[in-house]
Design a protein around this motif. Sequence first.
Motif, PDB file in Angstrom:
ATOM      1  N   HIS A   8      -3.652  -0.306   7.283  1.00 53.96           N
ATOM      2  CA  HIS A   8      -2.879  -1.536   7.436  1.00 53.96           C
ATOM      3  C   HIS A   8      -2.659  -2.126   6.051  1.00 53.96           C
ATOM      4  O   HIS A   8      -3.248  -1.672   5.064  1.00 53.96           O
ATOM      5  CB  HIS A   8      -3.564  -2.523   8.389  1.00 53.96           C
ATOM      6  CG  HIS A   8      -4.897  -3.012   7.937  1.00 53.96           C
ATOM      7  ND1 HIS A   8      -5.074  -4.235   7.342  1.00 53.96           N
ATOM      8  CD2 HIS A   8      -6.129  -2.439   7.984  1.00 53.96           C
ATOM      9  CE1 HIS A   8      -6.361  -4.407   7.058  1.00 53.96           C
ATOM     10  NE2 HIS A   8      -7.016  -3.334   7.439  1.00 53.96           N
ATOM     11  N   SER A   9      -1.798  -3.119   5.966  1.00 49.86           N
ATOM     12  CA  SER A   9      -1.413  -3.648   4.668  1.00 49.86           C
ATOM     13  C   SER A   9      -1.255  -5.158   4.737  1.00 49.86           C
ATOM     14  O   SER A   9      -0.939  -5.715   5.795  1.00 49.86           O
ATOM     15  CB  SER A   9      -0.108  -3.003   4.208  1.00 49.86           C
ATOM     16  OG  SER A   9       0.279  -3.473   2.941  1.00 49.86           O
ATOM     17  N   ARG A  10      -1.452  -5.796   3.594  1.00 50.56           N
ATOM     18  CA  ARG A  10      -1.227  -7.233   3.441  1.00 50.56           C
ATOM     19  C   ARG A  10      -0.411  -7.429   2.177  1.00 50.56           C
ATOM     20  O   ARG A  10      -0.453  -6.608   1.269  1.00 50.56           O
ATOM     21  CB  ARG A  10      -2.552  -7.986   3.309  1.00 50.56           C
ATOM     22  CG  ARG A  10      -3.482  -7.843   4.483  1.00 50.56           C
ATOM     23  CD  ARG A  10      -3.111  -8.701   5.648  1.00 50.56           C
ATOM     24  NE  ARG A  10      -3.223 -10.102   5.257  1.00 50.56           N
ATOM     25  CZ  ARG A  10      -2.719 -11.110   5.944  1.00 50.56           C
ATOM     26  NH1 ARG A  10      -2.055 -10.874   7.050  1.00 50.56           N
ATOM     27  NH2 ARG A  10      -2.850 -12.343   5.546  1.00 50.56           N
ATOM     28  N   LYS A  88       6.818 -10.646   1.830  1.00 52.67           N
ATOM     29  CA  LYS A  88       5.864 -10.318   2.900  1.00 52.67           C
ATOM     30  C   LYS A  88       6.255  -9.054   3.659  1.00 52.67           C
ATOM     31  O   LYS A  88       5.404  -8.312   4.121  1.00 52.67           O
ATOM     32  CB  LYS A  88       5.740 -11.481   3.894  1.00 52.67           C
ATOM     33  CG  LYS A  88       5.251 -12.766   3.270  1.00 52.67           C
ATOM     34  CD  LYS A  88       3.858 -12.642   2.703  1.00 52.67           C
ATOM     35  CE  LYS A  88       3.388 -13.975   2.167  1.00 52.67           C
ATOM     36  NZ  LYS A  88       2.170 -13.885   1.396  1.00 52.67           N
ATOM     37  N   SER A  91       4.957  -5.145   2.770  1.00 48.07           N
ATOM     38  CA  SER A  91       3.793  -4.455   3.323  1.00 48.07           C
ATOM     39  C   SER A  91       4.192  -3.590   4.510  1.00 48.07           C
ATOM     40  O   SER A  91       3.689  -2.483   4.680  1.00 48.07           O
ATOM     41  CB  SER A  91       2.698  -5.445   3.717  1.00 48.07           C
ATOM     42  OG  SER A  91       3.153  -6.339   4.714  1.00 48.07           O
TER      43      SER A  91
END
Length: 102
Positions: A8-10, A88, A91
């Motif tokens: 997952h990514s932020r 945003k 990601s």
Amino acid sequence: MKLREIAHSRAGDKGNTSNLSLIVFRAEDYERIRSQITAERVKALFADIVRGDVVRYELPLIGALNFVLHDALGGGVTRSLSLDAHGKSLSSALLDMEISDG
């Protein structure tokens, strides 16, 4: 396979710099992303928006990579005409990257 299947990514931002983290769900997948997801590959993925360097930091104890994308937000949140001035959605775009299964 898509990167989102194992990680997952932020995303974050400061001025004209975007910061993308990539964190594996399982520790055994860290080496796979470390070997396949390079700063050069991330810069190529975002070639249309990143004007500066992309720097990768490795965080093996937490199974993560952190990418700092310099000169990537069209001048920054208060100056950019971009629909996503904070970056945003980058990601999500990163997680669409294809990687090999093994």
